[in-house]
Design an enzyme around this catalytic site. Structure first.
Site, PDB file in Angstrom:
ATOM      1  CE  LYS A 173      20.099  85.027 -12.915  1.00  0.00           C
ATOM      2  NZ  LYS A 173      20.395  83.585 -13.123  1.00  0.00           N
ATOM      3  CB  SER A 175      22.482  83.441 -16.304  1.00  0.00           C
ATOM      4  OG  SER A 175      21.605  82.895 -15.327  1.00  0.00           O
ATOM      5  CB  SER A 196      22.878  79.977 -14.018  1.00  0.00           C
ATOM      6  OG  SER A 196      22.875  79.780 -15.411  1.00  0.00           O
TER       7      SER A 196
END
Length: 557
Positions: free
Chosen positions: A170, A250, A274
């Site tokens: 990420k 996210s 997330s």
């Protein structure tokens, strides 16, 4: 119509028995990415307005192009053609790590070919075409060279199974071969050293393939924007229904890229939901570890109270292997845990897992979900004892303010210790001012959550009070019924109870549970108490093998 709470952008060895709940959560749970479903006060996350996630203002990035992403590494991919891609497709798609390592051991595949396959596939599908997903932000320019070096390494007995496996990070996780942007234009030149967990991965021979898109600033920025959007990466789309099904946030790019077979696995991060949300939404396995089991050093933060990184994979065995590769004590992390366990702990003998006699708690409210009921039947047939119960009536007061006050101090601390020294911005106000210079590019959905951080006047004493109350409420929500009913764990759906697991600092793991009539993936989520990751992985492994619910997205086969 699926809706999400536009705020939540994020959002064993030791004792393994406890549990607790909220009166806000007593309302029927929807598919929203939220920790509270019934707004009571302005301090509740649910007081933020909702919005149809398909109302996209931006699809493709206005900051990076496909040609820019691939310009450096394209020459090294010239010798990998369509014929090579088609040759390896049946071997690699949906294969787990043990299978891939066996193929390499048998000389049917090499690490270099594996890396090139994923690179070819990302380039083919991910951007600027009718199937684009916008899930990858950048590629490690040295990954093919590193794969060649892996092929030249004599595989020694005891080498970790993550060796040579291409992993996406990420893009809020520092890695020295690429910039770390958190999806924000302000950080587009943020060159850093490796985060602690990246050092752990590399020490075991893992290959960092590139960076995955995310909801900008881990979805704690715009407040009224779709999950999966960042100014740098554009709008991440769900492979099960582009522009139809939410990606979750996210860690959207991590979930999408794994589901679409763009990498062996990915690392996501979670503050509250997330990892669990995008894993569930994209039919992959996602684990949010106990806070402190995995280092947070070198990760762009929201909350030093609640943040954690965690593995996102297509299978439970891969999740166990990846967790095993990244956990470990980090003295620079204020919440670090020295678990005192050795390599292989999480994945060794996982095939011998059992749920026989395990007492798993089921909130009665969730029994309206047909996929959930079917999942419970699978676990019952495997010997689990399903215990229905009414949840504890506790809430999560001032949750949003906890995030405000943590990020107000934690972001400047990251900038001082881990960011590129050439970037002079430090405070939330600095970044807000930067964004106003070209707001159509940097903040098309506004920056209302950043404004909330700036305006929050809470002091350290107030923050400590919130932290104490939220942790107590989260633990009560799980601990009280677990102790009263002698439960081993708790069964949820998607990220429905992510907020309570977050504040209790307890681990949670979601595994594919099936698909709704509109093809929306759903996840069965296992939650237990501190440092019970091994148990969660074992229970999920049993369920995964018995149910076989994951189906790869058909347009990307």
């Amino acid at each position: 119509m699926t809706r999400y709470l536009s705020l939540i952008l994020f959002l064993l060895i030791f004792s393994c028995k406890e549990k607790s709940k909220s009166d806000e959560a007593r309302e029927p749970i929807s598919e929203s990415e939220t920790v509270i479903s019934n707004p009571k006060t302005d301090d509740d996350l649910s007081a933020i307005s909702t919005k149809d996630f398909r109302e996209f203002k931006v699809l493709d990035s206005k900051v990076i192009t496909k040609s820019e992403i691939w310009s450096i590494i394209n020459p090294e991919l010239e010798d990998f053609k369509d014929a090579d891609y088609n040759k390896f497709k049946s071997l690699i798609l949906e294969a787990d790590i043990p299978t891939l390592q066996k193929l390499i051991e048998e000389n049917k595949l090499s690490y270099q070919q594996l890396v090139k396959f994923y690179l070819f596939r990302i380039r083919k599908f991910d951007r600027e075409n009718k199937l684009s997903l916008n899930s990858v932000i950048s590629i490690n320019p040295n990954v093919i060279k590193q794969a060649k070096e892996a092929d030249e390494t004599e595989f020694e007995q005891g080498m970790h199974p993550i060796f040579g496996m291409p992993i996406l990070l990420k893009d809020n996780i520092n890695a020295k071969d690429m910039v770390t942007t958190a999806g924000a234009v302000a950080l587009k030149n943020n060159k850093t050293d490796d985060a602690f967990l990246v050092t752990k991965l590399k020490s075991k021979g893992a290959l960092i393939l590139g960076k995955a898109n995310l909801s900008e600033w881990a979805y704690f920025f715009c407040g009224d924007c779709p999950s999966g959007y960042s100014a740098v990466g554009g709008q991440t789309l769900n492979p099960y229904g582009r522009r139809i099904i939410d990606t979750g946030g996210s860690s959207s790019g991590s979930g999408v890229s794994v589901s679409a077979n763009f990498a062996v696995a990915a690392i996501g991060s979670e503050t509250s939901g997330s990892i669990l949300s995008p894993a569930s939404s994209n039919s992959v396995v996602g684990l949010k570890p106990t806070i402190g089991l995995v280092s947070r050093s070198g990760i762009v933060p929201i909350s030093s109270t609640l943040d954690t990184a965690g593995p996102m994979t297509k299978s439970v065995i891969d999740n166990a292997i990846l967790l095993d590769a990244i956990f470990g004590a980090d003295t620079s992390d204020s919440k670090t845990i020295d678990a005192l366990i050795g390599s292989g702990f999480y994945y060794n003998n996982i095939e011998k897992s059992s749920v026989k006699g395990k007492r798993l708690g089921v909130p009665k409210r969730l029994l309206q979900d047909t996929l959930y009921i079917k999942a419970l039947d699978v676990l019952k047939k495997e010997g689990a004892v399903i215990v229905e119960f009414d949840e504890e009536e506790v809430g999560l007061p001032n949750f949003l303010r906890l995030l405000n006050l943590d990020m107000k101090k934690d972001l400047p601390a990251y900038m001082d210790s881990y960011a590129d020294k050439a970037i002079k911005m430090r405070s939330i106000e600095d970044f807000m001012t930067y964004n106003l210079q070209d707001s159509l590019i940097t903040m098309p959905y506004g920056q209302s959550l950043f404004k909330g951080i700036k305006d929050d006047k809470g002091d350290t004493e107030f923050l400590a009070k919130i932290q104490k109350e939220l942790k107590a409420n989260g633990k009560q929500y799980f601990d009280k019924p677990m102790q009263a009913l002698k439960l081993d764990g708790f069964l949820s759906i998607n990220n429905y109870h992510a907020g309570f697991a977050a504040v209790a600092e307890y681990p949670a793991l979601t595994v594919p549970m099936g698909y709704k009539k509109d093809n929306t993936p759903m996840g069965l989520t296992f939650i237990s108490t501190r440092l019970c990751e091994k148990q969660l992985l074992e229970w999920a492994y049993v369920y995964e093998k018995a149910s076989k619910m994951r189906i790869a997205p058909k347009d990307y086969n």
